[in-house]
Design an enzyme around this catalytic site. Structure first.
Site, PDB file in Angstrom:
ATOM      1  N   ARG A 175      41.554  64.788  25.148  1.00  0.00           N
ATOM      2  CA  ARG A 175      42.061  63.782  23.608  1.00  0.00           C
ATOM      3  C   ARG A 175      41.833  62.243  24.261  1.00  0.00           C
ATOM      4  O   ARG A 175      41.763  62.160  25.343  1.00  0.00           O
ATOM      5  CB  ARG A 175      43.289  64.064  23.416  1.00  0.00           C
ATOM      6  CG  ARG A 175      44.344  63.883  24.759  1.00  0.00           C
ATOM      7  CD  ARG A 175      45.183  62.642  24.504  1.00  0.00           C
ATOM      8  NE  ARG A 175      45.920  62.417  25.873  1.00  0.00           N
ATOM      9  CZ  ARG A 175      45.577  61.873  26.716  1.00  0.00           C
ATOM     10  NH1 ARG A 175      44.246  61.171  26.605  1.00  0.00           N
ATOM     11  NH2 ARG A 175      46.228  61.479  27.755  1.00  0.00           N
ATOM     12  N   ASP A 234      49.533  65.648  25.162  1.00  0.00           N
ATOM     13  CA  ASP A 234      47.920  66.247  25.371  1.00  0.00           C
ATOM     14  C   ASP A 234      47.775  67.476  25.125  1.00  0.00           C
ATOM     15  O   ASP A 234      46.703  67.787  24.401  1.00  0.00           O
ATOM     16  CB  ASP A 234      47.766  65.975  26.892  1.00  0.00           C
ATOM     17  CG  ASP A 234      48.028  64.561  27.406  1.00  0.00           C
ATOM     18  OD1 ASP A 234      48.079  63.742  26.702  1.00  0.00           O
ATOM     19  OD2 ASP A 234      48.145  64.574  28.722  1.00  0.00           O
TER      20      ASP A 234
HETATM   21  C1  GLA Z   1      49.745  61.814  29.874  1.00  0.00           C
HETATM   22  C2  GLA Z   1      51.107  62.722  29.867  1.00  0.00           C
HETATM   23  C3  GLA Z   1      51.411  62.649  28.144  1.00  0.00           C
HETATM   24  C4  GLA Z   1      51.623  60.988  27.722  1.00  0.00           C
HETATM   25  C5  GLA Z   1      50.565  60.042  28.244  1.00  0.00           C
HETATM   26  C6  GLA Z   1      51.177  58.667  28.313  1.00  0.00           C
HETATM   27  O1  GLA Z   1      48.822  61.882  29.359  1.00  0.00           O
HETATM   28  O2  GLA Z   1      50.420  63.775  29.924  1.00  0.00           O
HETATM   29  O3  GLA Z   1      52.408  63.547  27.967  1.00  0.00           O
HETATM   30  O4  GLA Z   1      52.949  60.774  28.328  1.00  0.00           O
HETATM   31  O5  GLA Z   1      50.589  60.176  29.806  1.00  0.00           O
HETATM   32  O6  GLA Z   1      51.237  58.485  26.919  1.00  0.00           O
END
Ligand code: GLA
Length: 562
Positions: free
Chosen positions: A58, A231
């Site tokens: 993503r 994510d």
């Molecule tokens: C990582 C984590 C997410 C989020 C991002 C920052 O990707 O897995 O849950 O906290 O950092 O936005």
């Protein structure tokens, strides 16, 4: 219930055409699946896959480091994904030798040299070895998560006792990943989600997308990072042509159409962001700081110290005490409740009266927090809280503008307008800072939709850089490179401390911008060997909202149906 337009109650689709999922050349995609299947057969001595699933990486357009504080974020799924083939070999009935043999979980990768295979017992209670950082840890996370979910649904015992589960001899998993590792595009969640979906199907279970999003969010914490659920939720619930506003508690995904005249670009800073390895000084430390900030804010509002210590997120406290969660009110409160600069552990424990911090974070049972408290003595609370509240506000504004509200209207809710009038300020939007006038930094009046969205992305980067301190030199340089090349806005995406930048530009100049950034940022890196020119298309590319997780129909005669 989640938001209108949410798909959390739906099941992961079973598709029989690659074009339902991919925009790329179907032949090359089909070849990739053929390679996955033949690697599977070679590794597992002629066995055929029972299920094939995929889940994407993503890019987060806006809303960084606020998911674990309970606030909505705005990502989209990208075309790069992880594909997984799974099969379950069953013990022969009446075969005593097989009956007694220990069942196994055998995991391999198409790129077996780089990602070595590993075998585990078929035991959902085994621990993930967080110190080893082996890629299969994320597969184990997915495996364990399925059983955790069954437990939550009070179905664990009946499933373990089922004829099928009792006969499991060997679960075989073959993986092929195209999401670059450590790039901030969420390769780990794509792997966890693809494995979870494939295993769910192979075990003849069925969870909703909402259940899958929640269970994968929780299961990934076995890998050592206390991450939020963004994510996994977007990997499971993403859809072609739509960004999503992901909500938490309860989980939901609301469609956000992006302006069609804009293109989003991704550039990899070439600084690897090792989320799990550096969690104690970066990611998990921020989670701890935000929780401490929430506790001190609750205390500021007069909560008894023991009660305040049970607060977990900043949102919880803002919803209770800041005009039902009004974010400008929360920003004002931060200034009063939290000291500037850092607090030492001693100050927090003694002067603020929090007592042993290890107890608050249940360090006896939570190794991730235990390490954070062992390795850090100072905690910045005011800046972190400010970032969280102002970023949550920017997500809201970004969504409203995408939905067609004028930028002026999007930034000015009634409470906000009233407050601005009271303190004599023009309503606008900015990065929170110590100077109250700067909280409202940039006027959005009269701005076009495109410029306003880009401005919000820019402000988000500034806040990540100066208040959340999750940027790095390479990310800042790449943001500047995109801006000098003519992008409207650019920001780090994902956890930061390395990884990728997402930029937005008018679609008709996207190619020019890519060429320019290649020259200014990447060429010197190709020359010095920091980046490999062969990876060029994975380092700098255009992106568009792509499909989320899917189970692919597989026919051993015809392959994956094209
Ligand atoms: C990582 C984590 C997410 C989020 C991002 C920052 O990707 O897995 O849950 O906290 O950092 O936005």
């Amino acid at each position: 219930m989640g938001a209108v337009g949410s798909k959390q109650h739906a099941r992961v689709p079973k598709v029989s055409k690659l074009s339902d999922v991919y925009d790329d050349n179907e032949n090359s995609v089909a070849t990739r699946y053929d390679t996955l299947v033949s690697a599977f057969k070679t590794q597992f001595e002629g066995e055929k896959p029972k299920t094939i699933a995929r889940s994407p990486g993503r890019v987060n357009l806006i809303g960084e480091h606020i998911d674990y504080e309970g606030y909505s974020v705005l990502p989209m799924a990208i075309g790069l994904d992880v594909i997984v083939a799974v099969s379950v070999a069953l013990k022969e009935e009446g075969n005593v030798e097989e009956d007694e043999a220990e069942a196994t979980l055998s995991i391999a990768n198409v790129d077996g040299e780089k990602y070595t295979p590993k075998e585990f017992p078929f035991d959902h209670e085994q621990e993930v070895d967080v110190k080893s950082h082996h890629w299969t840890n994320y597969v184990l996370c997915g495996f364990k998560g399925i059983f955790d979910q069954l437990k939550k649904q009070n179905k664990l015992e009946s499933v373990l006792e089922s004829a099928f589960m009792k006969r499991v001899k060997k679960v075989m998993v073959m993986v092929d990943g195209k999401v670059p590792l450590g790039s901030g595009l969420s390769s780990s969640s794509a792997l966890n989600c693809a494995v979870t979906v494939a295993l769910m199907d192979a075990f003849e279970l069925s969870f909703t997308k909402g259940e899958l999003s929640e269970l994968t969010c929780l299961s990934e914490r076995y890998s050592g990072t206390q991450s939020g659920g963004m994510d996994q939720a977007i990997s499971i619930m993403g859809e072609k042509d739509l960004a999503k506003r992901i909500d938490f508690n309860p989980i939901g995904a609301m469609d956000v159409p992006l302006p069609t005249n804009l293109t989003f670009l991704i550039g990899n800073s070439c600084a690897v962001s090792k989320k799990a390895e550096s969690a104690h000084k970066h990611y998990n430390l921020r989670v701890v700081e935000c929780r401490l900030a929430a506790i001190l804010m609750a205390k500021h509002y007069g909560e008894d110290i023991e009660k305040a210590k049970t607060r977990v997120t900043l949102r919880e406290v803002a919803d209770l005490y800041c005009n039902k969660g009004d974010l400008w009110t929360a920003l004002g409160a931060v200034r009063k409740a939290l000291n500037e600069g850092s607090y030492t552990k001693k100050q927090l424990e003694n002067d603020e009266g929090l007592g042993d911090l290890r107890k608050i974070f249940d360090c006896e049972n939570n190794e991730a927090f235990n390490v954070v408290l062992q390795k850090n003595d100072t905690f910045k609370l005011r800046d972190r809280a400010r970032h969280v509240f102002s970023e949550a506000r920017r997500v809201h504004e970004f969504q409203k503008i995408c939905e067609g509200q004028s930028p002026r209207y999007a930034v000015s809710g009634p409470i906000y307008e009233h407050w601005c009038k009271v303190i004599g300020l023009e309503p606008d939007v900015g990065v929170a800072s110590d100077d109250p006038t700067k909280d409202f930094g940039h006027p959005m009046y009269g701005m076009g939709k495109e410029d306003a969205l880009a401005k919000l992305m820019h402000l988000s980067h500034e806040s990540c850089k100066t208040q959340y301190e999750c940027s790095c030199d390479e990310l800042d340089e790449l943001v500047d490179a995109f801006m000098s090349a003519g992008a409207l806005g650019a920001r780090l995406t994902g956890a930061g401390w390395g990884g990728c930048v997402v930029a937005v530009c008018e679609s008709d100049i996207a190619e020019e911008i890519l060429a320019d950034v290649k020259k200014s940022f990447y060429e010197k890196r190709f020359q010095s060997g920091v980046a490999n020119i062969a990876d060029e298309t994975n380092l700098l590319f255009k992106t568009a909202p792509s499909a989320g997780a899917a189970i692919l129909h597989y026919d051993d005669e015809k392959g994956v149906i094209v």
